[in-house]
Write a protein that holds these residues in place. Structure first.
Motif, PDB file in Angstrom:
ATOM      1  N   VAL A  71       0.836  -1.195   0.000  1.00 40.54           N
ATOM      2  CA  VAL A  71       0.000   0.000   0.000  1.00 40.54           C
ATOM      3  C   VAL A  71       0.876   1.251   0.000  1.00 40.54           C
ATOM      4  O   VAL A  71       0.609   2.207  -0.733  1.00 40.54           O
ATOM      5  CB  VAL A  71      -0.969  -0.015   1.207  1.00 40.54           C
ATOM      6  CG1 VAL A  71      -1.698   1.309   1.332  1.00 40.54           C
ATOM      7  CG2 VAL A  71      -1.965  -1.141   1.075  1.00 40.54           C
TER       8      VAL A  71
ATOM      9  N   LEU B  19       0.912   4.390  -2.652  1.00 41.69           N
ATOM     10  CA  LEU B  19       0.482   5.751  -2.301  1.00 41.69           C
ATOM     11  C   LEU B  19       1.565   6.789  -2.592  1.00 41.69           C
ATOM     12  O   LEU B  19       1.255   7.957  -2.788  1.00 41.69           O
ATOM     13  CB  LEU B  19       0.112   5.829  -0.818  1.00 41.69           C
ATOM     14  CG  LEU B  19      -1.185   5.147  -0.402  1.00 41.69           C
ATOM     15  CD1 LEU B  19      -1.459   5.389   1.074  1.00 41.69           C
ATOM     16  CD2 LEU B  19      -2.350   5.641  -1.231  1.00 41.69           C
TER      17      LEU B  19
ATOM     18  N   SER C 163       0.788  -1.515  -6.229  1.00 39.87           N
ATOM     19  CA  SER C 163      -0.356  -1.963  -7.003  1.00 39.87           C
ATOM     20  C   SER C 163      -0.862  -0.817  -7.864  1.00 39.87           C
ATOM     21  O   SER C 163      -1.235   0.239  -7.343  1.00 39.87           O
ATOM     22  CB  SER C 163      -1.455  -2.455  -6.055  1.00 39.87           C
ATOM     23  OG  SER C 163      -2.728  -2.146  -6.576  1.00 39.87           O
ATOM     24  N   VAL C 164      -0.874  -1.014  -9.188  1.00 42.79           N
ATOM     25  CA  VAL C 164      -1.297   0.055 -10.096  1.00 42.79           C
ATOM     26  C   VAL C 164      -2.769   0.455  -9.864  1.00 42.79           C
ATOM     27  O   VAL C 164      -3.061   1.643  -9.777  1.00 42.79           O
ATOM     28  CB  VAL C 164      -1.022  -0.319 -11.573  1.00 42.79           C
ATOM     29  CG1 VAL C 164      -1.639   0.699 -12.517  1.00 42.79           C
ATOM     30  CG2 VAL C 164       0.475  -0.416 -11.813  1.00 42.79           C
ATOM     31  N   PRO C 165      -3.714  -0.512  -9.713  1.00 43.58           N
ATOM     32  CA  PRO C 165      -5.102  -0.088  -9.464  1.00 43.58           C
ATOM     33  C   PRO C 165      -5.259   0.779  -8.208  1.00 43.58           C
ATOM     34  O   PRO C 165      -5.923   1.819  -8.249  1.00 43.58           O
ATOM     35  CB  PRO C 165      -5.853  -1.409  -9.291  1.00 43.58           C
ATOM     36  CG  PRO C 165      -5.043  -2.414  -9.964  1.00 43.58           C
ATOM     37  CD  PRO C 165      -3.616  -1.967  -9.876  1.00 43.58           C
ATOM     38  N   LEU C 166      -4.628   0.391  -7.104  1.00 37.83           N
ATOM     39  CA  LEU C 166      -4.755   1.174  -5.867  1.00 37.83           C
ATOM     40  C   LEU C 166      -4.146   2.568  -6.062  1.00 37.83           C
ATOM     41  O   LEU C 166      -4.715   3.577  -5.644  1.00 37.83           O
ATOM     42  CB  LEU C 166      -4.065   0.452  -4.704  1.00 37.83           C
ATOM     43  CG  LEU C 166      -4.133   1.187  -3.372  1.00 37.83           C
ATOM     44  CD1 LEU C 166      -5.569   1.321  -2.904  1.00 37.83           C
ATOM     45  CD2 LEU C 166      -3.314   0.481  -2.311  1.00 37.83           C
TER      46      LEU C 166
ATOM     47  N   MET D  13      -3.898   4.229  -8.817  1.00 41.34           N
ATOM     48  CA  MET D  13      -4.797   5.028  -9.665  1.00 41.34           C
ATOM     49  C   MET D  13      -5.945   5.600  -8.845  1.00 41.34           C
ATOM     50  O   MET D  13      -6.310   6.764  -9.019  1.00 41.34           O
ATOM     51  CB  MET D  13      -5.365   4.145 -10.775  1.00 41.34           C
ATOM     52  CG  MET D  13      -4.368   3.823 -11.816  1.00 41.34           C
ATOM     53  SD  MET D  13      -3.797   5.326 -12.547  1.00 41.34           S
ATOM     54  CE  MET D  13      -3.946   4.926 -14.203  1.00 41.34           C
ATOM     55  N   GLY D  14      -6.510   4.785  -7.939  1.00 42.47           N
ATOM     56  CA  GLY D  14      -7.587   5.264  -7.079  1.00 42.47           C
ATOM     57  C   GLY D  14      -7.094   6.417  -6.221  1.00 42.47           C
ATOM     58  O   GLY D  14      -7.735   7.477  -6.141  1.00 42.47           O
ATOM     59  N   GLY D  15      -5.917   6.235  -5.604  1.00 43.41           N
ATOM     60  CA  GLY D  15      -5.349   7.263  -4.745  1.00 43.41           C
ATOM     61  C   GLY D  15      -5.048   8.535  -5.514  1.00 43.41           C
ATOM     62  O   GLY D  15      -5.249   9.648  -5.021  1.00 43.41           O
TER      63      GLY D  15
END
Lengths: 241, 121
Positions: free
Chosen positions: A134, A138, A158-161, A163-165
């Protein structure tokens, strides 16, 4: 004749064998999201990319498509991110005359602010017990997406996390710049633009262009310089850590 | 044709960046290295060709399209990060507030100091 409905219902999965379905869905959601954004009166807290992402995820879920299969097809689009990152160098070059005019404030603020943007998020998340995966996702939260994807891959996040951040950061930074500039009564478009681009990457830059062209130019500059600075520093910092 | 010619320049620059990364084991993505090479080359050259400007505008205007597959992933890998959401949201909200504030203050005071220096001269 009885298998006709079956063949019809199986269509999403048969079609997703080719990447063209993933590309078509992404394109469709992109335009639908932009259209919806205009219809909603361009809300500050809901940029088109978030709308498009919601629409796209809902469509994938409704068609009960396999997400990894979608991802494989969409790789063809993501391939263009490399050349698109290189393309960011052209507006960066075109903004360079602004650096010449205000080089001292820009060069002093950039390293401090870009470092803080990454360090605060990582330290707070670490103090609240986030896993290393994580933290690595971030760290590049204030960097524009194509560069941030490269950084996250280098750090092992993690690329998806990430992107969300990234999206949350963009929206929140835009709201905070609006709020704080009013509290601190800062009205210089150059400062507002630079702060928007530095902290809020492309989402902030889009907002800066709504303020004025000057703000937009400084936002592009802030976004580009933060991207380059963070991309060079973060992987080295993580390796030493 | 003009757009494709510019696109070829971008692809070549990207591949040069990737080559540098792989040969010298630089921990920075090939795209970023390509972008730095591009900016430096343009600064030395002093102008951008129309082909390159068209191709870069085209690609930049569809950047959102290119990152969407990555964004969508967060909805489908949400349970992978269960128990982490508090840390993630506090870090994003508080962290962003704490970095926006010094950016504005530092930049505003430095610009003001620059103006004072200019009026003293």
């Amino acid at each position: 004749m009885t298998d006709l409905p079956e063949r019809f219902l199986a269509l999403p999965n048969t079609l997703s064998a080719s990447p063209i379905l993933a590309i078509g869905l992404t394109l469709g959601a992109f335009f639908a999201g932009n259209w919806l954004f205009r219809r909603m009166g361009r809300p500050l807290w809901l940029p088109p990319v978030v709308l498009s992402a919601f629409l796209l995820s809902a469509t994938i879920a409704l068609l009960s498509l396999d997400y990894t299969r979608y991802q494989q097809g969409a790789q063809w689009l993501m391939l263009l991110l490399g050349p698109a990152t290189v393309a960011l160098g052209i507006p960066l070059y075109q903004q360079m005359h602004h650096v010449r005019a205000l080089w001292r404030p820009i060069l002093c603020t950039l390293p401090v602010a870009a470092t803080l943007a990454a360090v605060y998020a990582v330290v707070i998340a670490w103090a609240l017990g986030a896993t290393p995966l994580v933290l690595a996702s971030l760290a590049p939260k204030s960097v524009t997406a194509p560069i941030a994807i490269g950084i996250t891959e280098q750090l092992g996040g993690s690329v998806p996390l990430m992107m969300g951040g990234l999206l949350v950061t963009g929206v929140v930074a835009t709201l905070f710049v609006d709020l704080l500039s009013r509290v601190l009564s800062i009205t210089d478009d150059r400062i507002l633009g630079f702060a928007l681009g530095l902290n809020g990457h492309a989402v902030g830059t889009a907002r800066a262009f709504e303020i004025s062209r000057t703000a937009g130019a400084f936002a592009s500059l802030g976004m580009g310089l933060t991207g380059v600075f963070t991309a060079l520093i973060l992987p080295l910092a993580f390796r030493l850590w | 044709m003009s757009m494709l010619r510019g696109f070829l320049t971008l692809v070549l620059c990207f591949m040069l960046g990737e080559a540098l990364r792989l040969v010298f084991l630089i921990p920075v993505s090939g795209g970023v290295l390509g972008m730095i090479l591009m900016t430096i080359t343009l600064m030395l050259k002093g102008s951008v060709s129309d082909d390159l400007a068209t191709a870069s505008q085209g690609l930049i205007s569809v950047l959102v399209l290119l990152i969407m597959p990555g964004v969508v992933g967060v909805f489908f890998s949400a349970d992978q990060f269960s128990g982490q959401w508090l840390a993630v949201s506090v870090a994003l909200l508080v962290g962003t507030f704490l970095s926006v504030l010094p950016t504005l203050l530092l930049m505003a005071s430095l610009v003001r100091a620059g103006q004072r220096r200019a009026s003293d001269d």
